[in-house]
Design an enzyme around this catalytic site. Sequence first.
Site, short mmCIF file in Angstrom:
data_model
loop_
_atom_site.label_atom_id
_atom_site.label_comp_id
_atom_site.label_asym_id
_atom_site.label_seq_id
_atom_site.Cartn_x
_atom_site.Cartn_y
_atom_site.Cartn_z
CG ASN A 88 -1.47 1.31 1.61
OD1 ASN A 88 -2.44 1.78 1.04
ND2 ASN A 88 -0.82 1.97 2.59
CB SER A 140 -4.54 5.47 -8.36
OG SER A 140 -5.10 6.67 -8.86
CE1 TYR A 153 -0.13 8.34 -6.08
CE2 TYR A 153 -1.86 8.33 -7.75
CZ TYR A 153 -1.44 8.07 -6.46
OH TYR A 153 -2.31 7.54 -5.55
CB ALA A 154 -1.13 8.69 -13.79
CB ALA A 155 3.53 6.45 -15.43
N1 LIG Z 1 -5.66 9.00 -0.88
C1 LIG Z 1 -6.07 8.82 -2.13
O1 LIG Z 1 -6.87 9.60 -2.67
C2 LIG Z 1 -5.58 7.65 -2.91
C3 LIG Z 1 -6.23 7.34 -4.13
C4 LIG Z 1 -5.79 6.27 -4.88
C5 LIG Z 1 -4.74 5.51 -4.44
N2 LIG Z 1 -4.10 5.82 -3.28
C6 LIG Z 1 -2.97 4.99 -2.89
O2 LIG Z 1 -3.20 4.42 -1.62
C7 LIG Z 1 -1.96 4.24 -0.95
C8 LIG Z 1 -2.03 4.91 0.42
O3 LIG Z 1 -2.26 6.30 0.22
P1 LIG Z 1 -2.70 7.27 1.40
O4 LIG Z 1 -3.63 8.24 0.81
O5 LIG Z 1 -3.10 6.49 2.57
O6 LIG Z 1 -1.32 8.02 1.69
P2 LIG Z 1 -0.75 8.63 3.07
O7 LIG Z 1 0.26 9.64 2.65
O8 LIG Z 1 -1.84 9.02 3.97
O9 LIG Z 1 0.00 7.37 3.72
C9 LIG Z 1 1.05 6.75 3.04
C10 LIG Z 1 1.91 5.98 4.03
O10 LIG Z 1 2.99 5.38 3.28
C11 LIG Z 1 4.19 5.57 4.01
N3 LIG Z 1 5.35 5.53 3.12
C12 LIG Z 1 5.77 6.49 2.25
N4 LIG Z 1 6.90 6.11 1.66
C13 LIG Z 1 7.22 4.89 2.16
C14 LIG Z 1 8.28 3.98 1.93
N5 LIG Z 1 9.27 4.27 1.07
N6 LIG Z 1 8.28 2.81 2.59
C15 LIG Z 1 7.29 2.51 3.48
N7 LIG Z 1 6.28 3.34 3.76
C16 LIG Z 1 6.23 4.52 3.09
C17 LIG Z 1 4.01 6.92 4.70
O11 LIG Z 1 4.91 7.08 5.81
C18 LIG Z 1 2.55 6.88 5.10
O12 LIG Z 1 2.37 6.31 6.38
C19 LIG Z 1 -0.89 4.82 -1.85
O13 LIG Z 1 -0.31 3.79 -2.65
C20 LIG Z 1 -1.67 5.77 -2.73
O14 LIG Z 1 -1.04 6.02 -3.96
C21 LIG Z 1 -4.50 6.86 -2.51
#
Ligand SMILES: NC(=O)c1ccc[n+]([C@@H]2O[C@H](COP(=O)([O-])OP(=O)(O)OC[C@H]3O[C@@H](n4cnc5c(N)ncnc54)[C@H](O)[C@@H]3O)[C@@H](O)[C@H]2O)c1
Length: 257
Positions: A88, A140, A153-155
């Site tokens: 995630n 996503s 990000y999208a790629a």
């Molecule tokens: N929030 C959205 O709208 C959304 C939409 C689609 C997809 N996503 C995807 O869901 C996932 C979670 O997103 P979120 O919104 O909860 O983000 P967030 O920023 O709230 O949380 C992300 C977490 O990942 C951790 N992280 C970052 N880099 C890291 C690394 N190198 N190793 C380990 N941990 C790491 C951060 O410390 C954080 O705790 C991501 O992959 C994101 O792309 C989010």
Amino acid sequence: MTELDGKVALVTGGAKGLGRAIATRFAAEGATVVVSDIDADGAQAAAAELPGGRGHAITCDVRDEDQVQGLVERTVADHGALHVAVPNAGVGSPCPLLAMDLAAWRSVLSVNLDGVFLTLRYAAPAIIAAGGGSIVTLASVTATTGSPLIGHYAAAKAAVVNLTKTAATELRPQNVRVNALLPGFVGTDLVTAARPGFEELLGLPAGGFDGLIEQKQGRYGTPEEVADAALFFASDRSGFCTGSGLVLDGGLDASLL
Ligand SMILES: NC(=O)c1ccc[n+]([C@@H]2O[C@H](COP(=O)([O-])OP(=O)(O)OC[C@H]3O[C@@H](n4cnc5c(N)ncnc54)[C@H](O)[C@@H]3O)[C@@H](O)[C@H]2O)c1
């Protein structure tokens, strides 16, 4: 209900946002959950609050192969097996393609694609050794649409969907299902932090990004809604699903206008 009773699950990036909500949901359904994150204190705090005392924190940067291998090995050593993995962890902030240097491109790809590959690469053999299970990737909706200002990000997310399909077919004989979640915009720190940059680059007034989201998808999704979908893919309810993707976006991807 306890849909994950007796299961051991691993969630990367579990300290906050979607990962934390997924970890919480899994623990509420009976799973022992390893909350992993690059943020050691955040992972500890999140793990400590999981229902039933079933959370355990392990610090790991998903960009680092040795750390990811160690994460899976310690999970199995501490809890006896691994049945469910959720790669995630993700990052991303807005930047037009022509302003993006290679370092910025790689900083997103290394977490959002390399990190998913590494987690899958080391988690899958452990899940196979446990007799099978489920991997749920966080893609996503941008994987299908593309999006201005977040090309890196999208790629990466499009590649995650593709990787999910390949893994699903390669791992099917060993009873490992692999499915992707494709959320639209969900109210987490990732989006909150990116909002001012989107507003500046899109020429929107302060707060204008929220109006755009309301127009495109009705409202922000909630982390709990994504966690419900993750539970579906993690549990036996989705036993005939593999290589599939579930879009959760309030209809954003369904309409041209
Ligand atoms: N929030 C959205 O709208 C959304 C939409 C689609 C997809 N996503 C995807 O869901 C996932 C979670 O997103 P979120 O919104 O909860 O983000 P967030 O920023 O709230 O949380 C992300 C977490 O990942 C951790 N992280 C970052 N880099 C890291 C690394 N190198 N190793 C380990 N941990 C790491 C951060 O410390 C954080 O705790 C991501 O992959 C994101 O792309 C989010």
